[in-house]
Design an enzyme around this catalytic site. Structure first.
Site, mmCIF file in Angstrom:
data_model
loop_
_atom_site.group_PDB
_atom_site.id
_atom_site.type_symbol
_atom_site.label_atom_id
_atom_site.label_comp_id
_atom_site.label_asym_id
_atom_site.label_seq_id
_atom_site.Cartn_x
_atom_site.Cartn_y
_atom_site.Cartn_z
ATOM 1 N N LYS A 96 0.821 -1.218 0.000
ATOM 2 C CA LYS A 96 0.000 0.000 0.000
ATOM 3 C C LYS A 96 0.850 1.261 0.000
ATOM 4 O O LYS A 96 0.603 2.205 0.773
ATOM 5 C CB LYS A 96 -0.974 -0.016 1.181
ATOM 6 C CG LYS A 96 -1.982 -1.165 1.122
ATOM 7 C CD LYS A 96 -2.991 -1.083 2.258
ATOM 8 C CE LYS A 96 -4.021 -2.198 2.188
ATOM 9 N NZ LYS A 96 -3.464 -3.532 2.484
ATOM 10 N N ARG A 97 1.816 1.314 -0.882
ATOM 11 C CA ARG A 97 2.695 2.478 -0.940
ATOM 12 C C ARG A 97 2.035 3.621 -1.716
ATOM 13 O O ARG A 97 1.278 3.402 -2.656
ATOM 14 C CB ARG A 97 4.022 2.106 -1.608
ATOM 15 C CG ARG A 97 4.858 1.087 -0.834
ATOM 16 C CD ARG A 97 5.196 1.594 0.560
ATOM 17 N NE ARG A 97 6.213 0.789 1.212
ATOM 18 C CZ ARG A 97 6.017 0.006 2.267
ATOM 19 N NH1 ARG A 97 4.817 -0.087 2.792
ATOM 20 N NH2 ARG A 97 6.999 -0.664 2.799
#
Length: 273
Positions: A96-97
């Site tokens: 989830k960057r």
């Protein structure tokens, strides 16, 4: 080079539509009789690979649980990515960057560039600094034949404050859907920019018809969603990849029991959707 969308479609055709998360949650380590340290993490994660990588289409290691153990944990994540891929599973790194500029470019190199030990077949991304901020990752994924899954509609109650907010006549989530659809336009059998849409939602409230890409639907199993919810939310004709973690992993530490649970769920999804 074959794009991720085509490779995912082939994997689902061969192995069925299911993604299983590898989430070494401390409570699961306890349930498996393993210590809450890097050694327990490694035994847990590699047992999951042994159980699942030969038959399940996609494995999704949750990066946070590995990072929590520092450099030894990240080394285990690298090994999971390599060994799961070698056994034939596609690997979606759930990181989830989301950031801007050179920092986003560095994340893209870490999770999507050839030669990086953290690069699986795809990575999850957060678009809430603006979808355009993801461009370094989108460009790297396209260049290397990898994929991304962009958060669109998550199941946590707080998510609606942002995702269902409206601007310029549409919700923020719809804007994310539309941006992903634009990247996928014309791809056959589908594009490589997927979305994350929670399977536990009461309704999506967005138009997914033009997406032409995969939908990752977390929440099947322990979080309360079942195969019937996939049909209710998404209908027929879309590339939906349900994902389950705890409902499968709670059957450990026996690898055969974990595998059997995953295959049962895969068959239930196939019979319903």
């Amino acid at each position: 080079m074959t794009g991720f969308g085509a490779r995912l479609a082939a994997a689902v055709d061969a192995r069925g539509a299911l993604c299983v998360g590898i989430d070494p949650h401390p409570g699961l380590l306890d349930a498996w009789g393993l210590p809450r340290d890097a050694e327990g993490l490694e035994r847990f994660a590699l047992t999951c690979v042994e159980a699942l990588a030969g038959e399940i289409a996609v494995l999704k290691p949750q990066s946070a649980f590995f990072e929590a153990h520092g450099s030894r944990g990240v080394a285990v994540l690298e090994r999971v990515i390599a060994e799961a891929g070698a056994a034939g599973a596609l690997v979606l790194v759930d990181a989830k960057r989301g950031d801007i500029g050179s920092t986003m470019a560095a994340y893209a190199q870490a999770y999507l560039a050839d030669g990086s030990p953290l690069a699986g077949d795809a990575v999850t991304l957060s678009p809430y600094l603006g979808f355009g901020s993801l461009e370094p990752a989108l460009a790297t994924a396209e260049a290397t034949g990898r994929g991304v899954f962009v958060l669109a509609l998550t199941s946590n109650p707080e998510g609606a404050q942002v995702q269902r907010a409206r601007a310029d006549g549409r919700s923020v989530a719809q804007a994310v859907v539309d941006a992903a659809a634009a990247r996928n336009a014309g791809a056959v059998p589908m594009g490589s920019v997927g979305l994350v849409v929670g399977a536990t939602l009461a309704e999506t409230g967005v138009d997914l018809n033009a997406l032409n890409g995969p939908i990752l639907a977390p929440g099947v199993g322990a979080q309360g969603a079942g195969p019937a919810d996939l049909a209710r939310l998404f209908g027929a004709g879309r590339h939906v990849l349900p994902t389950s973690s705890r409902d499968v992993l709670r059957h450990g530490p026996d690898a055969a029991a974990v595998r059997a649970a995953a295959l049962r769920l895969r068959d239930e999804v196939a019979a319903t959707v």
